[in-house]
Design an enzyme around this catalytic site. Structure first.
Site, PDB file in Angstrom:
ATOM      1  N   ASP A  10       7.615  36.064 149.877  1.00  0.00           N
ATOM      2  CA  ASP A  10       8.291  35.649 151.114  1.00  0.00           C
ATOM      3  C   ASP A  10       7.382  36.055 152.276  1.00  0.00           C
ATOM      4  OD1 ASP A  10      10.451  34.863 152.887  1.00  0.00           O
ATOM      5  OD2 ASP A  10      10.881  36.987 153.179  1.00  0.00           O
ATOM      6  N   SER A  11       7.757  35.639 153.471  1.00  0.00           N
ATOM      7  CA  SER A  11       6.993  36.057 154.645  1.00  0.00           C
ATOM      8  C   SER A  11       7.151  37.556 154.915  1.00  0.00           C
ATOM      9  CB  SER A  11       7.479  35.285 155.876  1.00  0.00           C
ATOM     10  OG  SER A  11       8.836  35.590 156.119  1.00  0.00           O
ATOM     11  N   TYR A  42       7.379  33.075 159.356  1.00  0.00           N
ATOM     12  CA  TYR A  42       6.818  31.758 159.067  1.00  0.00           C
ATOM     13  C   TYR A  42       7.520  30.672 159.904  1.00  0.00           C
ATOM     14  CZ  TYR A  42       4.380  33.117 154.667  1.00  0.00           C
ATOM     15  OH  TYR A  42       3.543  33.641 153.723  1.00  0.00           O
ATOM     16  N   GLY A  43       8.767  30.980 160.280  1.00  0.00           N
ATOM     17  CA  GLY A  43       9.663  29.956 160.836  1.00  0.00           C
ATOM     18  C   GLY A  43       9.132  29.183 162.035  1.00  0.00           C
ATOM     19  N   CYS A  73      11.659  32.025 149.837  1.00  0.00           N
ATOM     20  CA  CYS A  73      11.577  31.745 151.266  1.00  0.00           C
ATOM     21  C   CYS A  73      11.874  30.261 151.470  1.00  0.00           C
ATOM     22  CB  CYS A  73      10.158  32.080 151.731  1.00  0.00           C
ATOM     23  SG  CYS A  73       9.830  31.614 153.439  1.00  0.00           S
ATOM     24  N   ASN A  74      12.891  29.971 152.240  1.00  0.00           N
ATOM     25  CA  ASN A  74      13.249  28.558 152.476  1.00  0.00           C
ATOM     26  C   ASN A  74      12.160  27.842 153.259  1.00  0.00           C
ATOM     27  OD1 ASN A  74      16.376  28.074 151.769  1.00  0.00           O
ATOM     28  ND2 ASN A  74      16.032  30.181 152.389  1.00  0.00           N
ATOM     29  N   THR A  75      11.562  28.558 154.208  1.00  0.00           N
ATOM     30  CA  THR A  75      10.554  27.936 155.064  1.00  0.00           C
ATOM     31  C   THR A  75       9.323  27.538 154.240  1.00  0.00           C
ATOM     32  OG1 THR A  75      11.364  29.370 156.821  1.00  0.00           O
ATOM     33  CG2 THR A  75       9.292  28.234 157.224  1.00  0.00           C
ATOM     34  N   GLU A 150      13.017  42.218 159.974  1.00  0.00           N
ATOM     35  CA  GLU A 150      11.735  42.864 159.676  1.00  0.00           C
ATOM     36  C   GLU A 150      11.638  44.227 160.368  1.00  0.00           C
ATOM     37  OE1 GLU A 150       9.056  41.947 157.647  1.00  0.00           O
ATOM     38  OE2 GLU A 150      10.462  40.457 156.897  1.00  0.00           O
ATOM     39  N   THR A 183      16.159  33.423 153.615  1.00  0.00           N
ATOM     40  CA  THR A 183      16.409  34.558 152.713  1.00  0.00           C
ATOM     41  C   THR A 183      16.494  35.903 153.442  1.00  0.00           C
ATOM     42  OG1 THR A 183      14.033  34.693 152.226  1.00  0.00           O
ATOM     43  CG2 THR A 183      15.405  33.399 150.710  1.00  0.00           C
TER      44      THR A 183
HETATM   45  N1  DGL Z   1      12.748  34.316 154.670  1.00  0.00           N
HETATM   46  C1  DGL Z   1      12.196  33.098 155.062  1.00  0.00           C
HETATM   47  C2  DGL Z   1      13.060  31.903 154.869  1.00  0.00           C
HETATM   48  O1  DGL Z   1      13.826  31.918 153.940  1.00  0.00           O
HETATM   49  C3  DGL Z   1      11.144  33.072 156.096  1.00  0.00           C
HETATM   50  C4  DGL Z   1      11.591  33.228 157.471  1.00  0.00           C
HETATM   51  C5  DGL Z   1      10.442  33.347 158.409  1.00  0.00           C
HETATM   52  O2  DGL Z   1       9.463  33.984 158.067  1.00  0.00           O
HETATM   53  O3  DGL Z   1      10.546  32.782 159.497  1.00  0.00           O
HETATM   54  O4  DGL Z   1      12.978  30.938 155.573  1.00  0.00           O
END
Ligand code: DGL
Length: 262
Positions: A10-11, A42-43, A73-75, A150, A183
């Site tokens: 994940d990020s 990451y978003g 991670c969804n992104t 974070e 997530t």
């Molecule tokens: N936990 C991540 C997700 O599910 C990443 C969110 C991020 O880094 O912006 O999208």
């Protein structure tokens, strides 16, 4: 029989909400986890960067003989799941916001989805919405929330105010079911439930993803025997900075190392 590990990433610490479910579903698997903390969130990042980071981390995990990759991670799923599946032979398990169960469960007919901007803008998310009619689905981007998680602020004033602002329009429009489409957000689930009230159901897809990991490994005959069951963590950021929040979300005695520079 195999002792090869499962690679999860994940990020940052968001994917721990998925790792937790995988650990519960598969107690004997060795799990490798990479938090790309130096590049979180990451978003709001360009797609090309997320793709590049995803490939770098996938290579790192495969060098450590990962038998499956879990994009927790969804992104990153929206940005790079297809790329990983095209490129690698191992099963790649990715996220999908729990829109389908939410549409099935809502009584008011209004579902709210909380996610990052990138996830909501992805083709994958548009396709998901198009395939689930039957309820009004309201999408709410939540910039800033990943940073709060974070920073280890799971219930402080700043996080509370940010969340309240994101929940208000959804609740005002009658949403009775909330989908956590990032997530990181399950770490805020107690606060989300507190702010939304007992009539609102909060759903995430961690447990479904963990079941999917089991199914995919069973299909290819790669489930672990009844031994093993350790976790190893890496971060692209500063391990000393990550350790306290990792320990809080996962527990003590964590093996955490710096990800080698690429
Ligand atoms: N936990 C991540 C997700 O599910 C990443 C969110 C991020 O880094 O912006 O999208």
């Amino acid at each position: 029989m195999t002792l090869r590990p499962i690679g999860v990433f994940d990020s940052g610490v968001g994917g721990l909400s998925v790792l937790r479910e995988i650990r519960q579903e598969l107690p004997h698997e060795d799990l490798l986890y990479v938090a790309d903390s130096a590049h979180a969130p990451y978003g709001d990042k360009p797609l090309a960067l997320i793709e590049k980071r995803t490939l770098t981390i996938a290579e790192f995990l495969l060098e450590r003989d990962a038998k499956a990759l879990v994009i927790a991670c969804n992104t990153a799923t929206g940005a790079a799941a297809r790329l990983l599946r095209e490129r690698y032979q191992v099963p790649v398990i990715a996220m999908e916001p729990a829109v389908k169960p939410a549409v099935a469960r809502t009584r008011s007919g209004v579902v709210g989805v909380l996610a990052t901007r990138q996830t909501l803008a992805s083709d994958k998310f548009s396709a998901l919405l198009a395939s689930h009619g039957g309820a009004e689905v309201l999408a709410q981007a939540c910039p800033g929330l990943v940073e709060r998680v974070e920073a280890g602020d799971l219930e402080g004033e700043e996080t509370r105010a940010l969340l309240a602002g994101y929940l208000e329009p959804l609740l005002n429009q009658g949403a009775d079911t909330l989908v956590l489409g990032c997530t990181h957000y399950p770490h805020l689930a107690p606060l989300i439930s507190e702010l939304a009230g007992p009539a609102v159901e909060v759903l995430d897809s961690g447990a479904a993803v963990a079941r999917q990991v089991r199914r995919r490994l069973a299909e290819v005959g790669l489930l672990a025997p009844t031994r093993g069951g350790r976790e190893f963590f890496w971060t692209s950021g500063d391990p000393a900075r990550l350790y306290p929040i990792l320990a809080r979300l996962w527990g003590n005695n964590i093996e955490l190392a710096a990800l080698p520079p690429d």
